[in-house]
Design an enzyme around this catalytic site. Sequence first.
Site, PDB file in Angstrom:
ATOM      1  N   ASP A 153       8.112  -3.407 -10.233  1.00 14.15           N
ATOM      2  CA  ASP A 153       9.094  -3.460  -9.137  1.00 14.15           C
ATOM      3  C   ASP A 153      10.254  -2.519  -9.464  1.00 14.15           C
ATOM      4  O   ASP A 153      11.032  -2.783 -10.378  1.00 14.15           O
ATOM      5  CB  ASP A 153       9.596  -4.914  -8.979  1.00 14.15           C
ATOM      6  CG  ASP A 153      10.484  -5.097  -7.752  1.00 14.15           C
ATOM      7  OD1 ASP A 153      11.002  -4.093  -7.223  1.00 14.15           O
ATOM      8  OD2 ASP A 153      10.671  -6.255  -7.329  1.00 14.15           O
TER       9      ASP A 153
ATOM     10  N   HIS B 183       7.462  -3.755  -5.716  1.00  9.99           N
ATOM     11  CA  HIS B 183       8.227  -4.814  -5.062  1.00  9.99           C
ATOM     12  C   HIS B 183       7.356  -5.616  -4.086  1.00  9.99           C
ATOM     13  O   HIS B 183       7.601  -6.794  -3.850  1.00  9.99           O
ATOM     14  CB  HIS B 183       9.412  -4.176  -4.332  1.00  9.99           C
ATOM     15  CG  HIS B 183      10.333  -5.159  -3.696  1.00  9.99           C
ATOM     16  ND1 HIS B 183      10.976  -6.134  -4.413  1.00  9.99           N
ATOM     17  CD2 HIS B 183      10.713  -5.330  -2.403  1.00  9.99           C
ATOM     18  CE1 HIS B 183      11.713  -6.861  -3.584  1.00  9.99           C
ATOM     19  NE2 HIS B 183      11.569  -6.393  -2.365  1.00  9.99           N
ATOM     20  N   ASP B 184       6.346  -4.969  -3.524  1.00 12.92           N
ATOM     21  CA  ASP B 184       5.447  -5.684  -2.588  1.00 12.92           C
ATOM     22  C   ASP B 184       4.495  -6.645  -3.296  1.00 12.92           C
ATOM     23  O   ASP B 184       3.689  -7.301  -2.625  1.00 12.92           O
ATOM     24  CB  ASP B 184       4.619  -4.683  -1.777  1.00 12.92           C
ATOM     25  CG  ASP B 184       5.223  -4.409  -0.407  1.00 12.92           C
ATOM     26  OD1 ASP B 184       6.243  -5.035  -0.076  1.00 12.92           O
ATOM     27  OD2 ASP B 184       4.675  -3.561   0.330  1.00 12.92           O
TER      28      ASP B 184
ATOM     29  N   SER C 227      13.009 -11.104  -2.627  1.00 19.85           N
ATOM     30  CA  SER C 227      13.838 -10.038  -2.083  1.00 19.85           C
ATOM     31  C   SER C 227      15.059 -10.624  -1.355  1.00 19.85           C
ATOM     32  O   SER C 227      15.765 -11.447  -1.936  1.00 19.85           O
ATOM     33  CB  SER C 227      12.974  -9.166  -1.163  1.00 19.85           C
ATOM     34  OG  SER C 227      13.549  -7.926  -0.973  1.00 19.85           O
TER      35      SER C 227
ATOM     36  N   ARG D 259      11.707   2.932   7.431  1.00 17.97           N
ATOM     37  CA  ARG D 259      10.590   2.185   6.859  1.00 17.97           C
ATOM     38  C   ARG D 259       9.858   3.020   5.810  1.00 17.97           C
ATOM     39  O   ARG D 259       9.405   2.504   4.789  1.00 17.97           O
ATOM     40  CB  ARG D 259       9.626   1.788   7.983  1.00 17.97           C
ATOM     41  CG  ARG D 259       8.444   0.949   7.526  1.00 17.97           C
ATOM     42  CD  ARG D 259       8.890  -0.362   6.933  1.00 17.97           C
ATOM     43  NE  ARG D 259       7.819  -1.343   6.870  1.00 17.97           N
ATOM     44  CZ  ARG D 259       7.961  -2.564   6.411  1.00 17.97           C
ATOM     45  NH1 ARG D 259       9.148  -2.972   5.977  1.00 17.97           N
ATOM     46  NH2 ARG D 259       6.962  -3.407   6.379  1.00 17.97           N
TER      47      ARG D 259
HETATM   48  N1  COA Z   1      -3.109   7.162   6.472  1.00 16.06           N
HETATM   49  C1  COA Z   1      -2.824   6.291   7.478  1.00 16.06           C
HETATM   50  N2  COA Z   1      -2.953   4.949   7.341  1.00 16.06           N
HETATM   51  C2  COA Z   1      -3.408   4.483   6.165  1.00 16.06           C
HETATM   52  C3  COA Z   1      -3.730   5.319   5.089  1.00 16.06           C
HETATM   53  C4  COA Z   1      -3.565   6.726   5.279  1.00 16.06           C
HETATM   54  N3  COA Z   1      -3.826   7.597   4.310  1.00 16.06           N
HETATM   55  N4  COA Z   1      -4.144   4.561   4.064  1.00 16.06           N
HETATM   56  C5  COA Z   1      -4.081   3.285   4.475  1.00 16.06           C
HETATM   57  N5  COA Z   1      -3.640   3.236   5.741  1.00 16.06           N
HETATM   58  C6  COA Z   1      -3.407   2.064   6.565  1.00 16.06           C
HETATM   59  C7  COA Z   1      -4.648   1.213   6.759  1.00 16.06           C
HETATM   60  O1  COA Z   1      -5.430   1.703   7.834  1.00 16.06           O
HETATM   61  C8  COA Z   1      -4.027  -0.135   7.054  1.00 16.06           C
HETATM   62  O2  COA Z   1      -3.530  -0.131   8.365  1.00 16.06           O
HETATM   63  P1  COA Z   1      -3.330  -1.507   9.196  1.00 16.06           P
HETATM   64  O3  COA Z   1      -2.393  -2.386   8.393  1.00 16.06           O
HETATM   65  O4  COA Z   1      -2.728  -1.045  10.487  1.00 16.06           O
HETATM   66  O5  COA Z   1      -4.691  -2.119   9.349  1.00 16.06           O
HETATM   67  C9  COA Z   1      -2.851  -0.148   6.111  1.00 16.06           C
HETATM   68  O6  COA Z   1      -2.498   1.216   5.850  1.00 16.06           O
HETATM   69  C10 COA Z   1      -3.258  -0.826   4.796  1.00 16.06           C
HETATM   70  O7  COA Z   1      -2.410  -0.529   3.749  1.00 16.06           O
HETATM   71  P2  COA Z   1      -1.284  -1.540   3.243  1.00 16.06           P
HETATM   72  O8  COA Z   1      -0.530  -2.026   4.446  1.00 16.06           O
HETATM   73  O9  COA Z   1      -0.486  -0.902   2.194  1.00 16.06           O
HETATM   74  O10 COA Z   1      -2.175  -2.720   2.698  1.00 16.06           O
HETATM   75  P3  COA Z   1      -1.866  -3.663   1.491  1.00 16.06           P
HETATM   76  O11 COA Z   1      -2.892  -4.738   1.535  1.00 16.06           O
HETATM   77  O12 COA Z   1      -1.721  -2.874   0.236  1.00 16.06           O
HETATM   78  O13 COA Z   1      -0.426  -4.296   1.826  1.00 16.06           O
HETATM   79  C11 COA Z   1       1.215  -5.450   3.138  1.00 16.06           C
HETATM   80  C12 COA Z   1      -0.269  -5.275   2.826  1.00 16.06           C
HETATM   81  C13 COA Z   1       1.355  -6.528   4.189  1.00 16.06           C
HETATM   82  C14 COA Z   1       1.956  -5.878   1.873  1.00 16.06           C
HETATM   83  C15 COA Z   1       1.800  -4.105   3.646  1.00 16.06           C
HETATM   84  O14 COA Z   1       1.099  -3.718   4.804  1.00 16.06           O
HETATM   85  C16 COA Z   1       3.233  -4.171   4.077  1.00 16.06           C
HETATM   86  O15 COA Z   1       3.543  -4.469   5.211  1.00 16.06           O
HETATM   87  N6  COA Z   1       4.176  -3.848   3.153  1.00 16.06           N
HETATM   88  C17 COA Z   1       5.570  -3.898   3.431  1.00 16.06           C
HETATM   89  C18 COA Z   1       6.028  -5.300   3.423  1.00 16.06           C
HETATM   90  C19 COA Z   1       7.496  -5.382   3.263  1.00 16.06           C
HETATM   91  O16 COA Z   1       8.225  -5.395   4.227  1.00 16.06           O
HETATM   92  N7  COA Z   1       7.935  -5.405   1.997  1.00 16.06           N
HETATM   93  C20 COA Z   1       9.288  -5.423   1.656  1.00 16.06           C
HETATM   94  C21 COA Z   1       9.815  -6.777   1.613  1.00 16.06           C
HETATM   95  S1  COA Z   1      11.525  -6.700   1.247  1.00 16.06           S
END
Ligand code: COA
Length: 362
Positions: free
Chosen positions: A309, A338-339, A149, A216
């Site tokens: 992506d 993308h993630d 990215s 976000r």
């Molecule tokens: N309601 C509320 N919260 C929910 C939910 C719902 N229906 N379903 C899942 N969640 C919460 C979980 O409780 C968990 O929370 P926590 O992280 O506070 O423990 C979280 O969502 C889990 O989902 P997610 O974060 O999507 O897990 P993942 O393993 O699929 O992805 C990451 C992990 C690190 C990739 C993701 O959290 C992330 O931060 N993505 C964005 C990263 C980014 O900046 N990308 C762009 C780069 S340019």
Amino acid sequence: MNPRTTSAESVRLFDADDPLVTESGSSLLEVTVAFEQFGEMNKDGTNVIVICHALTANAHAGGTDEGPGWWEGVVGPGKAFDTRTYAVICSNILGSCYGTTGPRSLDPRTGKEYRMEFPLISVRDMVRVQKKLLDLLGVKSLVTVCGSSLGGMQVLEWGVMYPDFCRSIVPISTAARQTAWCIALNGVARRAITADPLWKCGGYDAQPAEGLSLARMVGMISYRSWEEFEQRFGRTRMGQNGRERESMFAVESYLQHQGKKLVDRFDACTYVLLSRAMDLHDVAEQRGTVQEVLGSIRAKTLCIGFSSDNRYPPANQKEIARYVPDASYSEISSIHGHDGFLTDQEPLNRLIHQFLNESGVA
Ligand code: COA
């Protein structure tokens, strides 16, 4: 805002005697950089790998006693970036809020935080700062530079700006120049922040939480995919005891959760500034055509894309691979969009491992 603390070291790279003059012509009189190093550097300074992080990440790519790293499936003993062999360096980028000088740092000329007075910076400025850090650490050449990215944009600039310093580069899920699609997404995100009444032209006391959270949420939709949301959330509601119809959909709740998490750890001015730097990214600007500029990269190059992506689709990665002379393209099939570079670290690790072993750059 409560940025996650990391075990990053800090070093002052520019000061009043030797300021950083940005591409836009402004001077930063003090630039401090926070970085982490995983693994030991050899005495020649030639076993170094640089990781460039994305928009809201930080220097803590590998896992340590301080906590898990955001790329520990790729960094560590036995991983592609094997810390028994390589010194892996990740620095918090210029303009960020995890220890490197950015809008929330004090402007030495006024004694106040820069906020929106922080100069417009570019991806090239970020890379120049990283090079200065490596020079200070005694690094003589890089095994590879890797990132996704905004990190991938830095990787491309590394290949163009320092062609003899990088033996290889691995740009992931990025583009040679920011696309209209991504400018549109970033523009909406910035507008959400600046339209929040708490924004106050960047002079907020408390974060413009509603705006940053919305930014976000928009971002998260574009970081994932249609297929994933359908599989993961479908039409599920959050309510219980027969009150489902009145309650939020699970996907809405998920996005709100992600929005809140970012508000708790990231800064609104920083988001505006760094997303703008992404939008200004264009390897060809003031250099020639994209084809000519990518054609000047001498490093062996592995471009990696993720099938779903929709922010930087495979077509963007294939374009880079087409114009960089010694490049190949590999695609990871994934529904995580993308993630994928964060969620699908196993296949990513395998591809990079194979590339480093077979390309002769190690
Ligand atoms: N309601 C509320 N919260 C929910 C939910 C719902 N229906 N379903 C899942 N969640 C919460 C979980 O409780 C968990 O929370 P926590 O992280 O506070 O423990 C979280 O969502 C889990 O989902 P997610 O974060 O999507 O897990 P993942 O393993 O699929 O992805 C990451 C992990 C690190 C990739 C993701 O959290 C992330 O931060 N993505 C964005 C990263 C980014 O900046 N990308 C762009 C780069 S340019």
